[in-house]
Design a protein around this motif. Structure first.
Motif, PDB file in Angstrom:
ATOM      1  N   ALA A  24       0.678  -1.250  -0.523  1.00 58.76           N
ATOM      2  CA  ALA A  24      -0.292  -0.154  -0.228  1.00 58.76           C
ATOM      3  C   ALA A  24       0.902   1.808  -0.473  1.00 58.76           C
ATOM      4  O   ALA A  24       0.805   2.193  -0.522  1.00 58.76           O
ATOM      5  N   GLU A  25       1.547   0.980   1.042  1.00 59.09           N
ATOM      6  CA  GLU A  25       3.312   2.416   1.139  1.00 59.09           C
ATOM      7  C   GLU A  25       3.212   2.873  -0.553  1.00 59.09           C
ATOM      8  O   GLU A  25       4.249   3.621  -0.701  1.00 59.09           O
ATOM      9  N   ARG A  28       0.902   4.268  -2.861  1.00 59.00           N
ATOM     10  CA  ARG A  28       1.155   5.165  -2.660  1.00 59.00           C
ATOM     11  C   ARG A  28       2.429   6.408  -3.315  1.00 59.00           C
ATOM     12  O   ARG A  28       2.242   7.423  -3.531  1.00 59.00           O
ATOM     13  N   GLU A  29       4.075   5.879  -3.256  1.00 59.69           N
ATOM     14  CA  GLU A  29       5.025   6.581  -3.749  1.00 59.69           C
ATOM     15  C   GLU A  29       4.899   6.372  -4.795  1.00 59.69           C
ATOM     16  O   GLU A  29       5.241   7.711  -5.809  1.00 59.69           O
ATOM     17  N   ASN A  31       1.882   6.875  -7.088  1.00 55.76           N
ATOM     18  CA  ASN A  31       1.132   7.136  -7.203  1.00 55.76           C
ATOM     19  C   ASN A  31       0.260   5.745  -8.350  1.00 55.76           C
ATOM     20  O   ASN A  31      -0.283   6.030  -9.451  1.00 55.76           O
ATOM     21  N   THR A  33      -2.209   2.294  -8.562  1.00 57.92           N
ATOM     22  CA  THR A  33      -3.221   1.212  -7.116  1.00 57.92           C
ATOM     23  C   THR A  33      -2.196   0.187  -6.581  1.00 57.92           C
ATOM     24  O   THR A  33      -1.282  -0.116  -7.184  1.00 57.92           O
TER      25      THR A  33
END
Length: 313
Positions: A24-25, A28-29, A31, A33
């Protein structure tokens, strides 16, 4: 097992997940899914023919193959980023990024920005005001101006100027405190930009050069030299500071340095850039302009009897 390298996007996904230990992290980094990131890592595992992560209930951990791949992958992306930044810096761009201390930027460089723009309208200056010795490639900085005792052997540098420290005040305060002895009753200000020098060039040292014994000195202290100078300009007290930082105020007459005695230090302003970049046309233009400005600055300073602080030890 194929020898060809896997897709770069899959390696990037793995690198981010290995650093965060979280899909998940990592998503996020990057950008993307979490599903897209998981797809890239599965693609990489299929390419390798072995799992890289052990999927746990709410976490992941690297397998033996993942632990073998992670350090080299991280190092490869770091080197790739450094190479990309280096390539960008080699472009013939008109922007010249200069880093210097906040006080020197505010009090010496900024007031002269117009003169440089007049001499070199083809070069756009960008200032980064901080004390950190930057990585020239990583931070995309062209020139650093640093007030130091030692030079950095891995970088190209040249001495720019020496300076002195002395009490400075508004003309109104100078009329009230006409002699060094009278400062025993004056509101004193101090700034911390020379605290790294030993022995310290401070109020106590200056009073000693004047043959004045003074009890424990407790001036109002400022962590930022430009803030201390602004307080002195407002008439809040007498500041003991460096000639370069007060140069504009001294030239304008808003501050005066009325006493003959000043302190010198082993520190010097140095012009620093990455080795091999000293002949870059933009850097040469800025350096030559700076040398000329320093020559003018030195000629306009009041004359002082400079005592080296090391001689007081």
């Amino acid at each position: 097992m194929p020898d060809r390298l896997p897709p770069l996007t899959a390696l990037r996904a793995f690198d981010a997940a290995a650093r965060h230990m979280s899909f998940a992290e990592a998503a996020r980094e990057l950008n993307v899914t979490p599903a897209a990131l998981s797809f890239q890592i599965r693609n990489l595992e299929e390419h390798l023919g072995a799992p890289l992560f052990r999927r746990l209930n709410r976490a992941v951990e690297l397998t033996a193959a993942g632990r073998a791949l992670a350090p080299g992958c991280a190092d490869a992306f770091l080197r790739l980023e450094e190479a990309w930044r280096a390539a960008r810096r080699r472009q013939d761009r008109p922007v010249l990024t200069v880093t210097a201390g906040p006080a020197f930027t505010a009090k010496w460089l900024s007031p002269r920005l117009f003169e440089f723009a007049q001499c070199h309208p083809e070069i756009e200056l960008r200032f980064s005001a901080n004390f950190r010795m930057m990585d020239f490639e990583r931070d995309e900085v062209d020139v650093a101006i640093r007030y130091r005792i030692e030079s950095e052997p891995s970088l190209w540098s040249m001495d720019l100027m020496e300076e002195w420290l002395s009490p400075m005040m508004t003309p109104a305060l100078a009329a009230r405190f006409p002699t060094p002895e009278s400062l025993l009753h004056a509101p004193l200000l101090a700034e911390e930009s020379t605290d790294f020098i030993s022995p310290r060039p401070d109020w106590a040292a200056w009073f000693r050069t004047c043959g004045i014994e003074r009890p424990a000195i407790a001036p109002t202290r400022f962590s930022q030299a430009d803030h201390a100078i602004d307080a002195a300009l407002a008439g809040a007290g007498v500041i003991f500071t460096r000639s370069s930082l007060a140069a504009h105020a001294l030239s304008a007459g808003t501050l005066v340095a009325p006493y003959d005695t000043a302190l010198g230090t082993p520190a010097r302003y140095r012009f620093v850039c990455a080795a091999g970049n000293e002949n870059d046309a933009r850097i040469v233009a800025y350096r030559n302009w700076l040398i000329g400005e320093i020559r003018t600055h030195t000629e306009t300073l009041p004359s002082k009897q400079v005592i080296q602080v090391a001689d007081l030890a």
